[in-house]
Design a protein around this motif. Structure first.
Motif: not given
Length: 405
Positions: A98-99, A332, A335-336, A377
């Motif tokens: 996604s980033v 991820r 973090t995702e 975020t």
């Protein structure tokens, strides 16, 4: 049925050269398609290393029907230019986490052509973001955009001594995936176009692609948040002690093989029930799972490639997942899947009055462990272009592409 047969003579563009990108590009090439693979700096110098000589595609490729391809997949083009990759392509496959969606979409939108099909694996609300960015850029090209609940594979890039090799190990292949177009008026053409991606071979020749009820259904049906977040967070002590006091090779660890247990399954099922409640409140679908399917080593991932009856008891070793990690919380899986999957559920819960205590606990714990505020975020409805819409307006947009006046 929509006639998209013109796609058979068109090149395929794959954007992103990580595990999903290399697998999709390699598989399409082995299926006989002309494939352009693209990645952007600062990653391309590593991810595209050696790819000009071909991608070695191999692995067990476990699936119910035995579908298999392997060999050296030669690319038609290897490039760091999105423009060069997508020019004249029929299908554009987005494979980045996604980033990477926004930076790739910024490069993609000016070069979209009428008649192209954009497939996002997994969608992770990328179809919503792309449509929003197209509106903001004034792009009116007639393209079909949609996403999928998962990648067609379980795959890992080969990395030796920190060097990313031009080879990809595929340890399972999906035999069914759930997909949807934005808007749903393009659904028939979108699903039909999947037949012209070699990377969907095991799905098309398996149980087939299943149409979701809007791209929000696809967001709820993405199994990554419900599998990865409780498994990684509640299994963190096993992960961080693996290879130290436990004595094994740290890089043999897998949350499926070594962390999953009945107690974590209870949390995952409670998490899923919150997803179900959100989908119902919103008026969209979600992939159905029985409670019993959560209580095995492969959990609800197993049915994706081995059918609904596939279960590995907790008393048995899940050999196929050995070495799939994660090996750190900076992965991820957290973090995702926390800021994208979990936080979107949190936002939808607030909007539609659905309590999400289990989902919120994952965000809270991940924020504490990684010492960052995932609430600050995370994805929001504003970010994906649905901020300020009520339920009826959201459904009109998802189904018909109509925006509130």
């Amino acid at each position: 049925m929509a006639d998209v047969s013109f796609l058979k003579d068109k090149p395929v563009a794959v954007l992103g050269a990580g595990a999903v990108g290399k697998a999709q590009a390699g598989d399409c090439a082995l299926a006989g398609q002309k494939v352009r693979i693209c990645d952007m700096e600062p990653y391309a110098s590593k991810t595209l290393f050696g790819v000009d000589k071909g991608i070695r595609f191999y692995g067990q490729q476990l699936n119910l029907y035995g579908f298999n391809r392997e060999g050296l997949a030669v690319m038609d083009k290897v490039t760091t230019s999105v423009e060069e990759a997508v020019k004249g392509a029929g299908i554009i496959i987005i494979t980045t986490p996604s980033v990477g969606h926004r930076p790739f979409f910024e490069k993609l939108i000016p070069h979209l052509e009428d008649g192209q099909f954009v497939h996002i694996f997994p969608d992770n609300y990328g179809s919503l973001l792309l449509r929003k960015m197209m509106r903001e850029a004034g792009c009116t090209k007639k393209v079909v955009v949609g996403g999928w609940s998962s990648s067609p594979y379980g795959s890992r890039v080969d990395i030796k001594g920190g060097v990313i090799l031009p080879s990809i190990r595929v340890y399972y292949r999906a035999i069914t995936l759930r997909g949807a177009a934005l808007p749903m008026t393009d659904q028939e053409a979108f699903l039909e176009s999947a037949k012209y991606m070699g990377s969907m071979g095991a799905v098309i020749n398996g149980d087939g692609a299943e149409g979701g009820e809007t791209v929000m259904d696809i967001g709820f049906s993405n199994v990554n948040p419900v599998l990865h977040c409780p498994g990684t967070i509640l299994g963190v002590s096993t992960m961080e002690n693996y290879g130290t006091i436990f004595g094994q090779n740290k890089y043999d660890f897998s949350i499926y093989t070594h962390a999953y247990c009945p107690s974590i399954s209870e949390v995952q099922y409670a998490f899923y029930q919150e997803e179900v409640a959100l989908a119902k409140a919103m008026g969209v679908g979600i992939q159905h799972f029985e409670k019993r399917q959560f209580f095995s080593r492969e959990n609800i991932l197993g049915p994706e490639y081995m059918g609904p009856d596939y279960e590995i008891p907790f008393e048995q070793l899940d050999e196929i997942q050995i070495g799939t990690g994660p090996f750190t919380m900076e992965n991820r899986y957290i973090t995702e899947d926390i800021p994208v999957g979990c936080h979107m559920y949190h936002e939808l819960g607030k909007k539609f009055g659905v309590k999400t205590p289990v989902v919120d606990s994952m965000i809270n714990l991940a924020s504490a462990i990684l010492q960052r505020d995932f609430y600050a975020t995370g994805y929001t409805l504003d970010y994906v272009g649905m901020g300020g819409m009520d339920k009826a307006q959201i459904l009109d947009y998802l189904h018909e592409g109509k925006l509130p006046e």
